[in-house]
Design an enzyme around this catalytic site. Structure first.
Site: not given
Ligand code: GLU
Length: 418
Positions: A111
């Protein structure tokens, strides 16, 4: 705006560790492996200096946390938010590890975030912020290493800037980010995928109770990408979306909203609270509304010890990451409220991100029908696995989901050798 800890008395990381410890102990994981899986593989903090439009220099802080990569390249979104900080990003990276494992994608978890208030930044400032942040994390991301995506307050345009900035150094690399605009190699259906996955989970959960979504009353907190698409897909399935909200507050229409009209209103940058013909409610009132399905799609830890007892829904489906603190799960289960946890409920986004990445590395675009069918099959399989493991036991769906995710990552870690 209060942060997750101020709202709930627990940080996001404490919450994720609570879930992890509980599941790891149930699985009887070796304590050393537990430590290995709890601590992130790598975390990077960078300074992000940009000139504001008025010529003033402003220095922001950015983060990228790579939590675990045993099952494949690190994967996870980038959020722009005043509350974003290293500890929160660690928590969210860990959630990504269990989420990608639970839906069986060949990815690990990561993240990123920048502490900023994007509502105060112009498009040109956001572009400079994104480009500078990308330069500063350039060393650790890569098509086969770590693939960012949109998260809170970031979108396809943010990903276009990230890709362009990365390609200045590395050449053509569309697989460096997912959630891109379709014109730049993005995937059909990615934009709506998280909300679509949430609706698939609501439908599957109702099916297990011998019911359908037809006529069910739905309350959605948050009306960004996830909230608006969640509302849209529930309405499409015949459910009645009776209340929605954004940061400024909520609106209620017991007869059910025309969700497409609400989305058009929001796209005109008008606050939901001004939507004609609806009764205004606060976000607190919204969380306590009597309904069949409550779907928090906004911030973390909005349901906590102080307000969980006033939840008046038959089911909670977590569109956001960590909208509930884990200690309320037991009480909700005792009251017969089924909670579909984030790692399952909002996994549709990263699932279609995987399809996008696969299309980029294959240099071959999939059809909408193929994407829809594969999303449906992955979400249903994951839902079935989580539900069946919990069935007949005293496990919550969250405990079951974490156990499946952790078990898979631990196995991959051990097979590789430490
Ligand atoms: N931000 C989204 C999540 O928390 C998508 C992450 C992604 O597609 O890599 O799952």
């Amino acid at each position: 705006m209060a942060n997750a800890h101020a709202r709930s008395g627990m940080t996001m990381l404490e919450g994720v560790h609570f879930n992890f410890d509980d599941a790891a102990q149930r699985l009887g994981l070796d304590p050393a492996i537990q430590t290995l899986l709890k601590i992130p593989y790598r975390q990077v903090q960078v300074e992000v200096p940009i000139y504001r439009d008025n010529g003033q220099l402003e220095v922001y802080r950015g983060y990228r946390v790579q939590h675990d990569g045993a099952r494949g390249p690190y994967k996870g979104g980038i959020r722009y938010h005043p509350e974003a900080n290293m500890e929160e990003v660690q928590a969210l990276a860990s959630i990504m590890t269990w989420k990608t494992a639970l839906v069986n994608l060949p990815f690990g978890g990561a993240k990123g975030g920048v502490t900023c208030n994007p509502r105060e930044l112009s498009q040109a400032e956001l572009e400079r912020l994104t480009r500078t942040f990308t330069q500063r994390i350039d060393l650790i991301i890569g098509v086969y290493n770590d693939i960012p995506a949109p998260d809170m307050n970031t979108n396809a345009q943010t990903m276009a800037w990230m890709m362009d900035e990365y390609e200045r150094r590395h050449g053509y690399s569309p697989g460096i980010v997912t959630g891109k605009p379709i014109d730049l190699g993005g995937s059909k259906c990615r934009e709506q995928a998280t909300g679509q996955g949430v609706a698939i989970c609501s439908r599957e959960a109702m099916k297990r109770l011998g019911e359908t979504l037809e006529g069910k009353t739905v309350v959605v907190q948050g009306f960004g990408n996830v909230g608006s698409n969640t509302a849209r897909f529930h309405a499409k399935s015949g459910a009645k979306v009776i209340a929605v909200s954004d940061v400024e507050g909520g609106i209620l229409n017991p007869g059910g909203f025309d969700v497409d009209a609400l989305i058009a209103w929001k796209n005109d940058r008008k606050p939901l609270a001004d939507y004609p013909g609806a009764k205004r409610i606060t976000n607190d009132e919204l969380l306590a509304m009597s309904c069949d399905i409550l779907i928090p799609c906004a911030l973390g830890h909005v349901i906590h010890e102080g307000n969980a007892s006033s939840v008046n829904a038959k089911m909670i489906v977590e569109g956001a990451n960590a909208p509930l603190i884990p200690t309320v799960d037991k009480g909700l289960k005792e009251r017969g409220i089924l909670v579909v946890p984030d790692v399952l409920a909002n996994a549709g986004g990263v699932t279609v991100s995987y399809f996008e990445w696969a299309q980029n590395v294959q240099q071959h675009a999939w059809t909408e029908a193929q994407i829809e069918a594969e999303l449906e099959s992955i979400m249903c399989e994951a839902f079935g696995n989580v539900y069946n493991r919990a069935a007949g036991s005293d496990l919550t769906l969250r405990q079951s989901a974490y156990m499946i995710g952790i078990e898979r990552v631990a196995r991959a870690r051990q097979l590789r050798g430490i």
